[in-house]
Design a protein around this motif. Structure first.
Motif, PDB file in Angstrom:
ATOM      1  N   ALA A 241       0.834  -1.205   0.000  1.00 30.11           N
ATOM      2  CA  ALA A 241       0.000   0.000   0.000  1.00 30.11           C
ATOM      3  C   ALA A 241       0.867   1.253   0.000  1.00 30.11           C
ATOM      4  CB  ALA A 241      -0.937  -0.010   1.203  1.00 30.11           C
ATOM      5  N   GLU A 242       1.926   1.256   0.777  1.00 28.65           N
ATOM      6  CA  GLU A 242       2.834   2.407   0.818  1.00 28.65           C
ATOM      7  C   GLU A 242       3.521   2.594  -0.540  1.00 28.65           C
ATOM      8  OE1 GLU A 242       4.640   5.749   2.316  1.00 28.65           O
ATOM      9  OE2 GLU A 242       2.968   4.587   3.101  1.00 28.65           O
ATOM     10  N   HIS A 243       3.914   1.494  -1.174  1.00 28.03           N
ATOM     11  CA  HIS A 243       4.531   1.540  -2.507  1.00 28.03           C
ATOM     12  C   HIS A 243       3.597   2.229  -3.498  1.00 28.03           C
ATOM     13  CE1 HIS A 243       6.604   0.164  -6.135  1.00 28.03           C
ATOM     14  NE2 HIS A 243       5.472  -0.405  -6.526  1.00 28.03           N
ATOM     15  N   VAL A 244       2.321   1.875  -3.451  1.00 22.19           N
ATOM     16  CA  VAL A 244       1.339   2.456  -4.379  1.00 22.19           C
ATOM     17  C   VAL A 244       1.115   3.930  -4.054  1.00 22.19           C
ATOM     18  CG1 VAL A 244      -1.084   2.364  -5.124  1.00 22.19           C
ATOM     19  CG2 VAL A 244       0.242   0.251  -4.867  1.00 22.19           C
ATOM     20  N   ARG A 245       1.020   4.269  -2.774  1.00 18.77           N
ATOM     21  CA  ARG A 245       0.841   5.682  -2.397  1.00 18.77           C
ATOM     22  C   ARG A 245       2.002   6.549  -2.868  1.00 18.77           C
ATOM     23  NH1 ARG A 245      -1.777   3.450   2.030  1.00 18.77           N
ATOM     24  NH2 ARG A 245       0.113   3.252   3.257  1.00 18.77           N
ATOM     25  N   LYS A 246       3.183   5.957  -2.968  1.00 18.71           N
ATOM     26  CA  LYS A 246       4.366   6.700  -3.416  1.00 18.71           C
ATOM     27  C   LYS A 246       4.528   6.679  -4.934  1.00 18.71           C
ATOM     28  CE  LYS A 246       7.121   6.221   0.757  1.00 18.71           C
ATOM     29  NZ  LYS A 246       8.356   5.660   1.323  1.00 18.71           N
TER      30      LYS A 246
ATOM     31  N   ALA B 100     -13.854 -11.770  -5.151  1.00 18.20           N
ATOM     32  CA  ALA B 100     -13.698 -10.451  -4.539  1.00 18.20           C
ATOM     33  C   ALA B 100     -14.869 -10.099  -3.641  1.00 18.20           C
ATOM     34  CB  ALA B 100     -13.544  -9.390  -5.616  1.00 18.20           C
ATOM     35  N   ALA B 101     -16.005 -10.723  -3.881  1.00 15.42           N
ATOM     36  CA  ALA B 101     -17.215 -10.373  -3.140  1.00 15.42           C
ATOM     37  C   ALA B 101     -17.471 -11.274  -1.944  1.00 15.42           C
ATOM     38  CB  ALA B 101     -18.411 -10.412  -4.089  1.00 15.42           C
ATOM     39  N   VAL B 102     -16.546 -12.117  -1.611  1.00 12.71           N
ATOM     40  CA  VAL B 102     -16.738 -13.015  -0.469  1.00 12.71           C
ATOM     41  C   VAL B 102     -15.755 -12.659   0.634  1.00 12.71           C
ATOM     42  CG1 VAL B 102     -17.582 -14.898  -1.926  1.00 12.71           C
ATOM     43  CG2 VAL B 102     -15.158 -14.753  -1.398  1.00 12.71           C
ATOM     44  N   PRO B 103     -16.049 -13.058   1.864  1.00 13.13           N
ATOM     45  CA  PRO B 103     -15.106 -12.820   2.955  1.00 13.13           C
ATOM     46  C   PRO B 103     -13.741 -13.423   2.615  1.00 13.13           C
ATOM     47  CG  PRO B 103     -17.198 -13.578   3.821  1.00 13.13           C
ATOM     48  CD  PRO B 103     -17.265 -13.716   2.318  1.00 13.13           C
ATOM     49  N   GLY B 104     -12.688 -12.706   2.947  1.00 13.00           N
ATOM     50  CA  GLY B 104     -11.344 -13.171   2.637  1.00 13.00           C
ATOM     51  C   GLY B 104     -10.825 -12.634   1.331  1.00 13.00           C
ATOM     52  N   GLY B 105     -11.658 -11.874   0.618  1.00  9.95           N
ATOM     53  CA  GLY B 105     -11.225 -11.265  -0.625  1.00  9.95           C
ATOM     54  C   GLY B 105     -10.333 -10.062  -0.350  1.00  9.95           C
ATOM     55  N   LEU B 106      -9.869  -9.454  -1.392  1.00  7.20           N
ATOM     56  CA  LEU B 106      -8.936  -8.343  -1.291  1.00  7.20           C
ATOM     57  C   LEU B 106      -9.492  -7.190  -0.453  1.00  7.20           C
ATOM     58  CD1 LEU B 106      -6.127  -7.560  -2.332  1.00  7.20           C
ATOM     59  CD2 LEU B 106      -7.239  -6.439  -4.231  1.00  7.20           C
ATOM     60  N   ALA B 107     -10.781  -6.948  -0.528  1.00  6.13           N
ATOM     61  CA  ALA B 107     -11.384  -5.850   0.224  1.00  6.13           C
ATOM     62  C   ALA B 107     -11.354  -6.081   1.727  1.00  6.13           C
ATOM     63  CB  ALA B 107     -12.817  -5.612  -0.248  1.00  6.13           C
TER      64      ALA B 107
ATOM     65  N   ALA C 185      -5.166  -2.698   4.603  1.00  2.00           N
ATOM     66  CA  ALA C 185      -4.148  -1.897   3.922  1.00  2.00           C
ATOM     67  C   ALA C 185      -4.374  -1.859   2.415  1.00  2.00           C
ATOM     68  CB  ALA C 185      -2.752  -2.441   4.227  1.00  2.00           C
ATOM     69  N   LEU C 186      -4.946  -2.916   1.863  1.00  2.00           N
ATOM     70  CA  LEU C 186      -5.159  -2.976   0.416  1.00  2.00           C
ATOM     71  C   LEU C 186      -6.540  -2.475   0.014  1.00  2.00           C
ATOM     72  CD1 LEU C 186      -3.429  -6.379  -0.335  1.00  2.00           C
ATOM     73  CD2 LEU C 186      -2.473  -4.079  -0.490  1.00  2.00           C
ATOM     74  N   ALA C 187      -7.525  -2.619   0.892  1.00  2.00           N
ATOM     75  CA  ALA C 187      -8.883  -2.172   0.577  1.00  2.00           C
ATOM     76  C   ALA C 187      -8.915  -0.681   0.266  1.00  2.00           C
ATOM     77  CB  ALA C 187      -9.825  -2.495   1.728  1.00  2.00           C
ATOM     78  N   GLU C 188      -8.076   0.089   0.938  1.00  2.00           N
ATOM     79  CA  GLU C 188      -8.074   1.531   0.705  1.00  2.00           C
ATOM     80  C   GLU C 188      -7.552   1.903  -0.679  1.00  2.00           C
ATOM     81  OE1 GLU C 188      -3.983   3.080   2.695  1.00  2.00           O
ATOM     82  OE2 GLU C 188      -5.482   2.317   4.076  1.00  2.00           O
ATOM     83  N   LEU C 189      -6.920   0.965  -1.362  1.00  2.00           N
ATOM     84  CA  LEU C 189      -6.407   1.220  -2.709  1.00  2.00           C
ATOM     85  C   LEU C 189      -7.443   0.939  -3.790  1.00  2.00           C
ATOM     86  CD1 LEU C 189      -2.930  -0.533  -2.338  1.00  2.00           C
ATOM     87  CD2 LEU C 189      -3.454   1.902  -2.027  1.00  2.00           C
ATOM     88  N   LEU C 190      -8.485   0.207  -3.439  1.00  2.00           N
ATOM     89  CA  LEU C 190      -9.488  -0.196  -4.429  1.00  2.00           C
ATOM     90  C   LEU C 190     -10.413   0.965  -4.775  1.00  2.00           C
ATOM     91  CD1 LEU C 190     -10.490  -3.672  -2.961  1.00  2.00           C
ATOM     92  CD2 LEU C 190      -8.872  -3.173  -4.807  1.00  2.00           C
ATOM     93  N   PRO C 191     -10.831   1.078  -6.031  1.00  2.00           N
ATOM     94  CA  PRO C 191     -11.740   2.159  -6.410  1.00  2.00           C
ATOM     95  C   PRO C 191     -13.157   1.961  -5.862  1.00  2.00           C
ATOM     96  CG  PRO C 191     -11.325   0.727  -8.276  1.00  2.00           C
ATOM     97  CD  PRO C 191     -10.418   0.269  -7.163  1.00  2.00           C
ATOM     98  N   SER C 192     -13.491   0.728  -5.499  1.00  2.00           N
ATOM     99  CA  SER C 192     -14.795   0.437  -4.898  1.00  2.00           C
ATOM    100  C   SER C 192     -14.654  -0.829  -4.062  1.00  2.00           C
ATOM    101  CB  SER C 192     -15.870   0.257  -5.969  1.00  2.00           C
ATOM    102  OG  SER C 192     -15.572  -0.872  -6.770  1.00  2.00           O
TER     103      SER C 192
END
Length: 75
Positions: free
Chosen positions: A26-31, A43-50, A54-61
Motif C-alpha cells: 500500500a505504501e509503494h502504491v501511495r508513493k 472479490a465479493a466473499v469474505p477473505g477477498g482483497l477488500a 491496507a489494500l482495501a483503501e487502494l481499491l476504487p470500490s
C-alpha cells in the motif's frame, strides 16, 4: 527489491500476503508504484482483497457481496 508493477490476480486471502507485506505494498502504491488488480467473483466473499485493510483503501470500490448471475446488456 524494486518493482515497476505488482499484479494481484484473483486474490483470495489464504495467508499468502502478511499484514506487513500488505502495508508495504500500500505504501509503494501511495508513493507512485503501480498496482494492477484483476478480480473475479472471489472479490465479493469474505477473505477477498477488500477484507485486507491496507489494500482495501487502494481499491476504487468495495464489493457489496452480491454477484450478478445474468449478463449485462447495454440499452
Amino acid at each position: 527489491g524494486q518493482f515497476d508493477l505488482v499484479i494481484l490476480d484473483r486474490y483470495r486471502g489464504r495467508g499468502l500476503l502478511s499484514a506487513a507485506y500488505s502495508r508495504n505494498l500500500a505504501e509503494h502504491v501511495r508513493k507512485g508504484g503501480a498496482l494492477l488488480v484483476s478480480l473475479g467473483p472471489e472479490a465479493a466473499v469474505p477473505g477477498g482483497l477488500a477484507s485486507v485493510p491496507a489494500l482495501a483503501e487502494l481499491l476504487p470500490s468495495i464489493p457489496a457481496g452480491d454477484l450478478a448471475r445474468t449478463p449485462a446488456h447495454p440499452n
